[in-house]
Design an enzyme around this catalytic site. Structure first.
Site, PDB file in Angstrom:
ATOM      1  N   ASP A  63       0.813  -1.212   0.000  1.00 29.03           N
ATOM      2  CA  ASP A  63       0.000   0.000   0.000  1.00 29.03           C
ATOM      3  C   ASP A  63       0.849   1.266   0.000  1.00 29.03           C
ATOM      4  O   ASP A  63       0.668   2.164   0.831  1.00 29.03           O
ATOM      5  CB  ASP A  63      -0.942   0.014   1.213  1.00 29.03           C
ATOM      6  CG  ASP A  63      -1.770  -1.238   1.332  1.00 29.03           C
ATOM      7  OD1 ASP A  63      -2.175  -1.769   0.286  1.00 29.03           O
ATOM      8  OD2 ASP A  63      -2.024  -1.690   2.467  1.00 29.03           O
ATOM      9  N   GLU A 118     -11.411   0.718  -3.339  1.00 29.68           N
ATOM     10  CA  GLU A 118     -10.587   1.147  -2.209  1.00 29.68           C
ATOM     11  C   GLU A 118      -9.455   2.038  -2.702  1.00 29.68           C
ATOM     12  O   GLU A 118      -9.342   2.333  -3.894  1.00 29.68           O
ATOM     13  CB  GLU A 118     -10.019  -0.074  -1.460  1.00 29.68           C
ATOM     14  CG  GLU A 118      -9.214  -1.010  -2.334  1.00 29.68           C
ATOM     15  CD  GLU A 118      -8.933  -2.344  -1.684  1.00 29.68           C
ATOM     16  OE1 GLU A 118      -9.198  -2.514  -0.477  1.00 29.68           O
ATOM     17  OE2 GLU A 118      -8.442  -3.248  -2.382  1.00 29.68           O
TER      18      GLU A 118
END
Length: 500
Positions: free
Chosen positions: A14, A175
């Site tokens: 991420d 997301e």
């Protein structure tokens, strides 16, 4: 120069990136590990040096007995007027918060909570002074998607109701929203498909931060889904950055399968750098026709450097090391030449904080050795995925004396693979690996004994679940252990296991 992906190897998922004073700064997720949110610096977007962590105090994040792959999700880093902000989610407590610092090499603030739900929060500092807080969740009217509110950046107070502004391009698990203002337009980039083999980056654009947003006609803009037999898979969850030469890039996560025809990954999600560029209509494209390859060209006169060797000093310094949840400080002594662990009755199988200090595995082909001495209990090295999946090679004291043991823990099955007697409580423990197997050895007085092996796929996310990657940990249970040496080497050649 030509660089190779991934630009940061191992469990650093991420990624989010920002620029300040000609340098780039990146943060990554840390989940149940502490300190939280690894922090990196780079001069060129290719070579990254870890300079510390963002969440370094217990008061900044709750990790007490949280579930594996819970905790700190998907941080975003931004810099505004010289101040750095890192915003993230504690998925276990369902809290979105940010911290800030005016010194990237110093401590970060106490957390500022924002009362907007969802995960994967981000910030946009607009030209008019307004600050927008963006996350994936459900708005105050029950509509799900990318949600947004305006906030007071000094207090975290919401200044507008939360509103859903985009519902993606149609993929599941929308997301990782990030918004950018480029040439007067607002670009909203996100991930869809799940952080697995269907992962992809999509985006839309509009004339207002509130939309309406028009989908990029060729979504997804970047993905390796259905790209077989690519080793690189899972490409997604990216952040857009313009470099010092005016060239655009996406810094994103991806993972490497253990083999072309074996869809398992155990090193975790890693950091990839993908070139991007805008066409005459203002849409940006990325990669090789929307696909991530292993190598790309980038402007600049520099070489790609990779740290291939780690020692006990690296795990003793508070840069690379990590603990399971908040550590019990009395269990660790980093002060001398060696590392001393004071083990308790908490084991690697517990959702707790054992005497454990880890360092992320960075590549497939590896040789590790650790020199250990103990008088009571058990201590050794673990190849750790989570509580249920880990391989442990250890020295332990029994009523009959000392022994070296290999334990393979898979899916709740706790199996002792092999035990060999030792003359004393001092031994060298050795792990050698390739992409598909770990091989375990114990050495006493120069005599090396193979205790067995374990397949890497049983430590993979496809088997054990979750979002983390393998961490190599030194641990102790029920006694005090001294580690006098640790050496981890990664090699460009493929490891060939020795015969027993």
């Amino acid at each position: 120069m030509r660089y190779k992906n991934p630009v940061v190897k191992g469990f650093y998922p991420d990624p989010s990136v920002c620029e300040h004073n000609g340098k780039y700064y990146m943060v990554c997720s840390s989940f149940q590990y502490f300190p939280g949110v690894p922090l990196f610096e780079s001069e060129d977007l290719v070579n990254w040096t870890q300079i510390g962590h963002v969440l370094t105090r217990k008061s900044q994040v709750e990790l007490e007995k949280i579930n594996s792959s819970g905790g700190v999700f998907a941080p975003t880093i931004r810099c505004h007027n010289g101040r750095f902000y890192m915003v993230t989610t504690n998925d276990t407590t369902h809290e979105n918060f940010y911290v800030y610092t005016d010194d990237i090499y110093g401590e970060w603030s106490e957390p500022v909570t924002v009362k907007q739900g969802g995960i994967d929060p981000s910030l946009l500092f607009d030209d008019d002074g307004k600050v927008y807080f963006i996350s994936n969740g459900t708005d105050e009217y029950g509509k799900s998607g990318v949600c947004q509110c305006e906030i007071n950046i000094e207090s975290g107070e919401k200044l507008t109701p939360t509103k859903c502004i985009w519902q993606g391009s149609g993929g599941r698990y929308l997301e990782s929203p990030h918004m950018y203002k480029i040439n007067g337009e607002y670009y909203l980039m996100a991930a869809e498909g799940g952080t697995e083999y269907g992962h992809m980056i999509t985006y839309a654009r509009g004339m207002s931060p509130w939309g309406e947003f028009e989908n990029y006609p060729k979504n997804p803009v970047l993905t390796n889904r259905n790209k077989a037999p690519f080793i690189i898979q899972g490409i997604g969850h990216g952040d857009l950055i313009c470099d010092k030469n005016g060239e655009w890039h996406i810094l994103c996560l991806g993972f490497r399968q253990i083999h072309m025809w074996m869809p398992y990954h155990h090193l975790g999600r890693e950091v990839f750098l993908i070139p991007a560029g805008f066409d005459k209509n203002g849409w940006f494209t990325a990669g090789n026709d929307g696909t991530c390859d292993g190598e790309y060209d980038i402007e600049g006169d520099f070489t790609q450097n990779e740290k291939l060797h780690y020692t006990l000093s690296d795990i003793k310094e508070n840069i690379y090391r990590c603990f399971l949840r908040h550590p019990h400080e009395e269990s660790y002594d980093f002060s001398g030449e060696s590392l001393i662990l004071h083990g308790t009755d908490i084991t690697l199988d517990d959702v707790d904080s054992p005497a454990f200090v880890g360092i992320r595995q960075r590549d497939f082909d590896m040789e590790l050795y650790a020199d250990i001495t103990l008088s009571e209990g058990e201590s050794g090295v673990t190849v750790y995925s989570c509580e249920n999946e880990h391989y442990d090679i250890a020295v332990r004291k029994t009523e009959a004396g000392f022994e070296a043991v290999l334990k393979l823990n898979i899916g709740g099955i706790k199996h002792i693979q092999n035990v060999v007697s030792l003359e004393s409580g001092s031994a060298r423990l050795i792990i050698r690996s390739d992409s598909m197997n770990y091989y375990f050895y114990a050495s006493e007085k120069g005599r090396e004994i193979c205790l067995g092996s374990g397949q890497s796929k049983y430590l993979s996310s496809e088997v054990s679940g979750g979002f983390t990657g393998v961490v190599l940990g030194l641990y102790a249970i029920g006694g005090t252990a001294e580690f006098t040496a640790l050496d981890i080497s990664y090699n460009s050649y493929r490891f060939v296991p020795e015969s027993n």
